[in-house]
Design an enzyme around this catalytic site. Structure first.
Site, PDB file in Angstrom:
ATOM      1  CB  ALA A   1      -0.967   0.096   1.376  1.00 52.46           C
TER       2      ALA A   1
ATOM      3  N   GLY B   1       0.577  -5.892   0.055  1.00 53.17           N
ATOM      4  CA  GLY B   1      -0.274  -5.797  -1.002  1.00 53.17           C
ATOM      5  C   GLY B   1       0.175  -6.210  -2.235  1.00 53.17           C
TER       6      GLY B   1
ATOM      7  CD  GLU C   1      -2.934  -8.791   1.033  1.00 51.36           C
ATOM      8  OE1 GLU C   1      -3.802  -9.307   1.748  1.00 51.36           O
ATOM      9  OE2 GLU C   1      -2.680  -7.552   0.734  1.00 51.36           O
TER      10      GLU C   1
ATOM     11  CD  GLU D   1       0.028  -6.930   4.848  1.00 47.24           C
ATOM     12  OE1 GLU D   1      -0.300  -6.695   3.683  1.00 47.24           O
ATOM     13  OE2 GLU D   1       0.802  -7.753   5.129  1.00 47.24           O
TER      14      GLU D   1
END
Length: 317
Positions: A119, A164, A167, A187
């Site tokens: 992010a 992310g 991910e 995270e």
């Protein structure tokens, strides 16, 4: 009896969805909620402040026709996932999803040494608390759509894929990493958890116990270790151009390209949906997917090519 009815219902829904797909419907690939860069890198990298340049999509041509390369290009932000990047990727995924000529997709980075740093925390810091949840939901929806693409998808990880970024790679069918790449769902270092599918997809890829270990400890692994864990399919030595994983991904896409495109899509659907259910239901899904390839022209072309001892020419029909 309940199981039999459920199975029949599943088969009917699958037949409707797959038939619609090949008639040009934009409906999603799901079983009713049971659910260049070779060419790009051939020219020098040119960075731009234009927000539209954050993502470059290239439909390859010539012998590589059918391969689409999606390149993330945010060098100043280490390819971090911003609102704009999410929007651009949504648009790209939608175009790719409805394009019957696409046989495989590669997602990669156009920035040396980084795949995606996760992010965009600078942007996130400026968001009001009420904005964070909706943004994460949108990012999660994007990665879900990426995972639902009907054709094979390959993540070429030539640098760090964190949070992310990993991910996003986990939503792809296959992952290839350079030996020097770094990967991790980190995270918990920020007192949050993976929010775009990481807790679910990592567990399915490497197993629950190892996924817990990596997520709880916010551990980062290199390409070689990721391959040992089964997180990536291949780990390759990085080259002087910094695109070894991309080059290996392109080789893999070229292996997929000549195969029957409808058959490949149906195989993906059968595997993806079948792994989420019991064996009996999974076999029913496979049967329904097989039924979709029987009436195709490609199947007849495959038989004719075998008989005539020549290479088949599949058209996706």
């Amino acid at each position: 009896m309940a199981v039999l009815v459920s199975c029949r219902t599943l088969l009917r829904m699958l037949r409707v969805q797959t038939a619609d797909r090949y008639e040009g419907s934009a409906c999603r690939l799901a079983v009713a909620s049971l659910w260049t860069r070779h060419h790009v890198l051939a020219s020098p990298r040119h960075y731009s402040s234009d927000s539209k340049d954050d993502l470059r999509v290239r439909y390859l041509d010539g012998e590589d026709t059918g391969i689409v390369v999606v390149g993330i290009n945010r060098p100043k932000a280490r390819n971090a996932i911003s609102k704009n990047l999410v929007k651009l990727m949504f648009d790209a995924v939608e175009d790719i999803k409805t394009n019957k000529k696409v046989r495989s997709m590669i997602i990669c980075s156009l920035v040396p040494g980084i795949f995606c740093a996760g992010a965009d925390l600078k942007e996130r810091a400026k968001m009001h608390q009420s904005e964070v949840g909706p943004f994460v939901s949108k990012a999660r929806a994007l990665i879900t759509e990426l995972g639902n693409l009907p054709m094979p998808t390959i993540a070429a990880i030539d640098g760090a894929a964190l949070g992310g970024g990993l991910e996003m790679a986990l939503a792809c069918d296959m992952r290839i990493a350079s030996s020097t790449a770094k990967m991790g769902l980190v995270e918990t270092k920020l007192a949050i958890i993976p929010g775009a599918g990481g807790t679910q997809r990592l567990s399915r890829v490497i197993g629950v116990s190892l996924a817990k270990e990596l997520i709880f400890a916010a551990r980062v692994v290199d390409g070689a270790e990721a391959c040992r864990l089964g997180l990536v399919s291949h780990s390759v030595e990085q080259n002087s151009s910094g695109d070894a994983a991309y080059q290996r991904a392109l080789e893999l896409a070229r292996e997929i390209n000549p195969q029957g495109p409808i058959a490949v899509r149906m195989a993906k659907l059968a595997i993806t949906q079948g792994i989420e259910v019991d064996l009996s239901t999974g076999l029913a899904i496979e049967e329904a997917c097989y039924a979709q390839v029987i009436p195709t022209k490609d199947r007849l072309e495959g038989l004719a090519a075998f008989k005539e001892k020549r290479r088949p020419h599949f058209k996706g029909e």
